[in-house]
Design a protein around this motif. Structure first.
Motif, short mmCIF file in Angstrom:
data_model
loop_
_atom_site.label_atom_id
_atom_site.label_comp_id
_atom_site.label_asym_id
_atom_site.label_seq_id
_atom_site.Cartn_x
_atom_site.Cartn_y
_atom_site.Cartn_z
N SER A 140 0.82 -1.23 0.00
CA SER A 140 0.00 0.00 0.00
C SER A 140 0.85 1.27 0.00
O SER A 140 0.39 2.33 0.40
N GLY A 141 2.08 1.17 -0.47
CA GLY A 141 2.92 2.35 -0.57
C GLY A 141 4.38 2.00 -0.44
O GLY A 141 4.75 1.12 0.35
N GLY A 142 5.22 2.66 -1.23
CA GLY A 142 6.65 2.41 -1.16
C GLY A 142 7.30 3.08 0.02
O GLY A 142 6.78 4.05 0.59
N GLY A 143 8.45 2.58 0.42
CA GLY A 143 9.21 3.14 1.52
C GLY A 143 10.36 4.01 1.03
O GLY A 143 10.21 4.77 0.07
N ASN A 144 11.52 3.87 1.68
CA ASN A 144 12.68 4.71 1.37
C ASN A 144 13.93 3.86 1.23
O ASN A 144 14.23 3.05 2.11
N VAL A 145 14.66 4.08 0.13
CA VAL A 145 15.98 3.48 -0.05
C VAL A 145 16.95 4.64 -0.22
O VAL A 145 16.92 5.34 -1.23
N LEU A 146 17.82 4.85 0.77
CA LEU A 146 18.67 6.04 0.82
C LEU A 146 20.13 5.60 0.87
O LEU A 146 20.59 5.06 1.87
N VAL A 147 20.85 5.83 -0.21
CA VAL A 147 22.25 5.45 -0.30
C VAL A 147 23.10 6.70 -0.37
O VAL A 147 23.00 7.49 -1.31
N GLY A 148 23.90 6.93 0.65
CA GLY A 148 24.80 8.07 0.68
C GLY A 148 24.22 9.34 1.26
O GLY A 148 24.95 10.31 1.47
N GLY A 149 22.93 9.37 1.55
CA GLY A 149 22.31 10.57 2.12
C GLY A 149 20.81 10.56 1.92
O GLY A 149 20.27 9.71 1.22
N GLY A 150 20.14 11.52 2.55
CA GLY A 150 18.70 11.66 2.39
C GLY A 150 18.35 12.49 1.18
O GLY A 150 19.21 12.89 0.39
N TRP A 151 17.06 12.76 1.02
CA TRP A 151 16.57 13.52 -0.13
C TRP A 151 17.24 14.88 -0.19
O TRP A 151 17.14 15.69 0.73
N GLN A 152 17.97 15.16 -1.27
CA GLN A 152 18.71 16.41 -1.49
C GLN A 152 19.65 16.72 -0.32
O GLN A 152 19.97 17.88 -0.05
N GLY A 153 20.08 15.68 0.38
CA GLY A 153 21.01 15.85 1.49
C GLY A 153 20.43 16.58 2.68
O GLY A 153 21.17 17.03 3.56
N SER A 154 19.10 16.69 2.74
CA SER A 154 18.47 17.53 3.76
C SER A 154 18.22 16.82 5.08
O SER A 154 17.86 17.47 6.06
N ASP A 155 18.40 15.50 5.13
CA ASP A 155 18.16 14.76 6.36
C ASP A 155 19.44 14.75 7.20
O ASP A 155 20.41 14.06 6.88
N SER A 156 19.44 15.52 8.26
CA SER A 156 20.64 15.66 9.09
C SER A 156 20.98 14.39 9.85
O SER A 156 22.10 14.25 10.37
N THR A 157 20.06 13.45 9.93
CA THR A 157 20.33 12.20 10.64
C THR A 157 21.10 11.20 9.78
O THR A 157 21.54 10.17 10.28
N ILE A 158 21.25 11.50 8.48
CA ILE A 158 21.97 10.61 7.57
C ILE A 158 23.20 11.35 7.04
O ILE A 158 23.07 12.37 6.36
N GLN A 159 24.37 10.85 7.37
CA GLN A 159 25.61 11.48 6.92
C GLN A 159 25.73 11.41 5.40
O GLN A 159 25.41 10.40 4.79
N SER A 160 26.21 12.50 4.80
CA SER A 160 26.43 12.51 3.36
C SER A 160 27.72 11.77 3.02
O SER A 160 28.78 12.03 3.59
#
Length: 375
Positions: A140-160
């Motif tokens: 019922s909906g896709g999740g998130n696959v984040l390699v190297g950082g979040g969307w446009q690098g804006s997620d501070s919890t994920i290191q670039s």
């Protein structure tokens, strides 16, 4: 780990380092981070780690910048969604660590009514090798696959990351399966690092559900980026197609591949991050034919005006509704070859002089679409 680790609705954390910091939300472990590195830190999974409805964390920090890898997965890591508890998988390699991802990482919503969870992998360098599956699909909906950082690098919890490589044969999938919107797929390296690189040759998917739902978003970003050989889409069979992002400085749309490709891609949007970026016209038309809208956005810096030059034809061959093309230039747009989009409701949007600059739209080739808007 060479055995089987099970923690249904719980947490599995593998940490390698001299000092570890854990964070709790009440009785629940939220994250584990290695605060003090050691010379030869390594977290490796060769078999099975399973925490459906829970959290899996691999965290390592090495004091040796030339160590081949600090996190290595060749087995299966699974954290599928259970009812309303979405699974999460986090691979954290630190500022000097190499994260090598192979095998299968799965945070899917496999039961009716469930959505995909989140998979994130980051470090100084992240390599997703051929044959790897990163699966955050959901019924019922896709999740998130984040390699190297979040969307446009804006997620501070994920290191670039400073370098990301998605090899041919690797699949990153955050699609909705039955109903619902496609999720988010990101391949990101630090756009502020002049040595940063993102190379994508694998398949990236963020499709809407087969019975209903819009497409999601895909981003491939970096100071230097190559998407030659990549495939995938954010289309929707019974909804509005999603987007793929490219974000350079000056950019030229060409018919032949080039070794220089300083582009950024994010869910149907292309943005330039370097001088004189090149985008293949076939990359754009393939996305449009699949029902994925495409945006090319440029910015300016120093001597780079942020122009868009269309030097190869953009021809949509498959009739799809609402697969739009947007060209937004910091300064000028020059169209020397035809742009042809056919189908009901399809729009070509040309925006020159973005932000505060005075830009011009120069059209020497034809532009054909149901709706053409110029600003």
């Amino acid at each position: 780990n060479e055995g089987v680790v099970l923690a249904r609705e719980g947490t599995v954390a593998f940490a390698a380092g001299d000092k570890t910091v854990v964070q709790f939300n009440g009785p629940q472990l939220v994250t584990v981070m290695v605060d003090r590195p050691v010379l030869d830190a390594l977290v490796e999974n060769k078999q099975m780690v399973r925490a459906d409805g829970g959290l899996v964390i691999f965290s390592a920090r090495s004091a040796n910048a030339v160590l081949s890898s600090v996190i290595r997965n060749t087995g299966t890591v699974q954290a599928n969604t259970i009812v309303n508890r979405q699974g999460r998988i986090m691979l954290e390699g630190g500022s000097q660590g190499v994260v090598e991802v192979s095998g299968t990482l799965q945070a899917s919503g496999i039961d009716a009514g469930t959505q995909g969870g989140t998979i994130s992998a980051t470090g100084d360098k992240v390599s997703v090798v051929s044959g790897t599956l990163l699966d955050a699909t959901g019924q019922s909906g896709g999740g998130n696959v984040l390699v190297g950082g979040g969307w446009q690098g804006s997620d501070s919890t994920i290191q670039s990351a400073n370098a990301v490589n998605i090899a041919s044969g690797a699949v990153l999938n955050a699609s909705a399966i039955q109903n619902g919107k496609g999720g988010t797929v990101v391949a990101w390296s630090d756009t502020q690092n002049s040595a940063g690189v993102t190379k994508v040759q694998g398949t990236l998917l963020a499709r809407g559900g087969t019975e209903g739902g819009d497409g999601g978003r895909i981003e491939t970003s970096g100071r230097w980026i190559s998407t030659s050989g990549s495939s995938g889409d954010a289309s929707a069979l019974r909804g509005t197609g999603g987007q793929w992002l490219f974000d350079p400085y000056n950019v030229e749309i060409v018919a032949s591949p080039t070794t220089t490709s300083n582009n950024t891609s994010s869910s149907g949007t292309w943005t330039a991050n370097g001088s004189n970026s090149k985008i293949l016209n076939t990359e754009i038309t393939t996305l449009l034919d699949a029902g994925t809208s495409v945006t090319v956005t440029t910015t300016g810096a120093g001597a780079e005006a942020g122009n868009i030059l269309v030097s190869a034809p953009i021809l949509q061959q498959v009739l799809r509704p609402a697969a739009n093309l947007t060209l937004t230039a910091n300064q000028d747009i020059t169209i020397n070859q035809p742009i042809t989009l056919t189908g009901s409701g399809i729009k070509v949007q040309l925006n020159a002089g973005n932000v505060s600059t005075n830009g011009f739209i120069n059209i020497a080739g034809r532009v054909i679409a149901e709706t053409i808007s110029m600003d």
